[in-house]
Design a protein around this motif. Structure first.
Motif, PDB file in Angstrom:
ATOM      1  N   ASN A   1      21.679   5.829  12.515  1.00 44.82           N
ATOM      2  CA  ASN A   1      21.469   5.568  13.861  1.00 44.82           C
ATOM      3  C   ASN A   1      21.990   6.728  14.857  1.00 44.82           C
ATOM      4  OD1 ASN A   1      22.177   2.558  12.640  1.00 44.82           O
ATOM      5  ND2 ASN A   1      20.301   2.769  14.081  1.00 44.82           N
TER       6      ASN A   1
ATOM      7  N   LYS B   1      15.881  10.322  16.085  1.00 46.33           N
ATOM      8  CA  LYS B   1      14.372   9.956  15.691  1.00 46.33           C
ATOM      9  C   LYS B   1      13.715   9.295  16.898  1.00 46.33           C
ATOM     10  CE  LYS B   1      15.851   6.652  12.715  1.00 46.33           C
ATOM     11  NZ  LYS B   1      17.371   6.822  12.804  1.00 46.33           N
ATOM     12  N   SER B   2      14.619   8.303  17.540  1.00 42.23           N
ATOM     13  CA  SER B   2      13.812   7.597  18.751  1.00 42.23           C
ATOM     14  C   SER B   2      13.560   8.756  19.840  1.00 42.23           C
ATOM     15  CB  SER B   2      14.813   6.578  19.270  1.00 42.23           C
ATOM     16  OG  SER B   2      14.858   5.726  18.343  1.00 42.23           O
TER      17      SER B   2
ATOM     18  N   LYS C   1      10.026   9.603  21.364  1.00 44.06           N
ATOM     19  CA  LYS C   1       9.768   9.375  22.823  1.00 44.06           C
ATOM     20  C   LYS C   1       9.252  10.603  23.436  1.00 44.06           C
ATOM     21  CE  LYS C   1      13.048   5.403  23.669  1.00 44.06           C
ATOM     22  NZ  LYS C   1      14.112   5.113  24.196  1.00 44.06           N
TER      23      LYS C   1
ATOM     24  N   HIS D   1       5.279  -0.199  17.398  1.00 45.24           N
ATOM     25  CA  HIS D   1       7.004  -0.254  17.864  1.00 45.24           C
ATOM     26  C   HIS D   1       7.404  -1.333  17.152  1.00 45.24           C
ATOM     27  CE1 HIS D   1       6.681   2.728  20.979  1.00 45.24           C
ATOM     28  NE2 HIS D   1       5.630   2.334  21.294  1.00 45.24           N
TER      29      HIS D   1
ATOM     30  N   ASP E   1       7.166   2.671  13.770  1.00 51.52           N
ATOM     31  CA  ASP E   1       8.616   2.424  14.043  1.00 51.52           C
ATOM     32  C   ASP E   1       9.307   1.262  13.547  1.00 51.52           C
ATOM     33  OD1 ASP E   1      11.181   3.119  14.855  1.00 51.52           O
ATOM     34  OD2 ASP E   1      10.682   2.987  17.221  1.00 51.52           O
TER      35      ASP E   1
ATOM     36  N   SER F   1      23.594   3.597  19.693  1.00 55.58           N
ATOM     37  CA  SER F   1      22.807   3.467  18.500  1.00 55.58           C
ATOM     38  C   SER F   1      22.702   1.837  17.820  1.00 55.58           C
ATOM     39  CB  SER F   1      22.876   4.468  17.382  1.00 55.58           C
ATOM     40  OG  SER F   1      24.221   4.141  16.749  1.00 55.58           O
TER      41      SER F   1
END
Length: 506
Positions: free
Chosen positions: A41, A45-46, A50, A87, A170, A400
């Motif tokens: 976390n 990655k996110s 995005k 998602h 995801d 995270s």
């Protein structure tokens, strides 16, 4: 799979105030490849996804899609480029039907008045789901009546209508029961024969099973891209964390021989019936079952008896005729929900306030909060749990997933709770944070707290629990104790089969 790239994100850099989210990250996804992205976390990655989705714009770096350089991505342009996202949070309109959801924005109409052809929509949605995904779902069912897995399948089918070149999944199985996760794996494998897929998950066995190559991120940087063949979970963990994980679950002391909680013949409207068991101080009990078995509702009902029609709960020597969340908190019960972002924390509130909100009496006098005392308590919890935050005043929603979970646990530790009920303790949490949380749970039990794990993660339950209670169709059908825990037998029992375990009810 061929060696040409459908996606190249080259030397991507992204900074937020005071934080380097991504530093020279390169991701290259081949045509007809299933490409995994893993990392702890906060690894980036996110943020990377995005940027691909057109939500953020990179500070520096280059993005190529099908060999063409893309100077400015937007959410609309990404869809036109045939890139789609499935998602972890399901973006659905709950009161639309399956057919309406599938054709939203592209509705077939007839007559000069452009009236909706609803009969055609229903039949066509059923045909498309069967043809493209091999599943049967009635087109006139409302979305909120579907299982999470079925909702996801409708989203995938909608993406396929646009003939995508790349689909990003995801954390697709974070809240799916095993049978729905297995079905999704097969669908993704089939899709991967014709299109490219990015698969992001903390479940490393899934990543190894599905993916051709795996890119590992750490602290906003790319560590390596690996061929998945010949790798095992420990190999990936070592690349992710830089450490050898020799022992995932902590060794545990025996519970105290003092009853903390006794449930007798508890019955809930249409959900479960005649549930009976005892738990001692310092004991960790897991309660499991398939979706609809009643295990989730049982966990809630101990904390909030609304809907309970008969039976009794005795907690810490006190018989509870009615139990509501406010009463439960006063008695020393804590409930940590699965959806921590919506229900476990207040996202726009600081880490400090989130930690102290469940026990404001401890930091206030005559209704006035003692800021110094509040900061001191929050600091102690942050240090004790190893919460990674730039400061106590940071909004909890910016942390995270693993650190948000620690905040959700920390607010109840501040209340010095005697019983903790965790619904999917480590859902969506990376392996490093999981090990830290396991150690925290173990220490809480050693100090005399009772722990109830509501879970479908069999490995986690076996590793942490003193006992596992299996529910099927609203009843406890099996009890597995200590060395009697066999993962295959537990799964068979969850599916309604017979195991060799002895059911004890006490």
């Amino acid at each position: 799979m061929d060696d040409s790239y459908v996606l190249e994100m080259l030397n991507i850099r992204k900074e937020f105030p005071g934080v380097k989210a991504l530093e020279d990250v390169t991701l290259q996804v081949k045509n007809r490849e299933i490409h995994g992205i893993v990392g702890e976390n906060g690894a980036g990655k996110s943020t990377l996804m995005k940027i691909l989705a057109g939500i953020y714009e990179q500070d520096t770096g280059e993005i190529k899609i099908n060999g063409q350089c893309q100077k400015h991505l937007t959410t609309k342009s990404v869809e036109k480029l045939k890139i789609h996202f499935i998602h972890q949070e399901r973006y659905i309109v709950p009161h639309l039907t399956v057919a309406e959801s599938l054709f939203l924005g592209i509705e077939p109409a007839y007559s000069p008045l452009k009236l909706l052809n609803r009969k055609f929509m229903v039949k066509e949605s059923e045909r498309l789901l069967k043809e493209k995904l091999g599943v049967t779902i009635q087109g006139n069912r409302l979305m909120w009546n579907l299982t999470v897995g079925e909702q996801q399948l409708v989203q995938i089918c909608r993406a396929l209508l646009n003939e995508p070149k790349l689909i990003v999944f995801d954390e697709p199985t974070a809240v799916l029961p095993k049978y729905e996760a297995d079905r999704l794996f097969q669908i993704i494998k089939e899709l991967g024969k014709n299109i490219s897929i990015i698969y992001i998950s903390h479940y490393l066995r899934e990543v190894l099973e599905l993916c051709d190559r795996i890119t590992v991120l750490k602290n906003g940087k790319k560590v390596r891209t690996l061929e998945s063949g010949g790798l095992n979970v420990e190999d990936i963990v070592k690349v992710m964390t830089g450490k050898d994980i020799k022992r995932r679950y902590p060794s545990k002391k025996m519970p105290q021989n003092k009853v903390l909680l006794e449930i007798k013949d508890l019955t809930h409207i249409k959900v479960f019936k005649n549930i009976s068991f005892k738990m001692n101080k310092g004991e960790i009990i897991a309660i499991t079952g398939l979706m609809g078995s009643g295990h989730i509702e049982l966990g809630r009902a101990i904390y909030d008896t609304s809907g309970v029609v008969s039976g009794s709960i005795e907690f810490n020597g006190r018989k509870l005729l009615q139990n509501r969340p406010e009463t439960a908190v006063q008695l020393g019960m804590a409930y940590v929900p699965q959806d921590r972002r919506k229900l476990g924390i207040i996202q726009n509130m600081s880490v400090c306030h989130n930690i102290t909100i469940s026990n404001l009496k401890s930091v206030s006098r005559k209704g006035i909060v003692n800021t110094l005392e509040e900061n001191t308590r929050a600091k102690n919890i942050i240090e004790k749990l190893g919460i990674k935050t730039s400061g106590q005043e940071t909004s909890a929603g910016l942390l995270s997933g693993g650190n948000q979970q620690k905040v959700a646990i920390g607010k109840w530790m501040n209340s010095e709770s005697k019983l903790y009920i965790f619904n999917e303790l480590t859902s969506g949490v990376d392996i490093g944070a999981k090990i830290e949380i396991y150690s925290i749970i173990n220490k809480m039990a050693e100090q005399g707290a009772g722990i109830i794990l509501i879970s479908q993660d069999i490995q986690e339950m076996v590793g942490l629990s003193d006992r596992i209670l299996v529910m099927y169709r609203g009843e406890i059908v099996d009890e597995f104790i200590g060395g009697n825990m066999n993962t295959n037998e537990i799964f068979v029992s969850m599916m309604g089969g017979k195991s060799d375990a002895v059911v004890n009810g006490a």
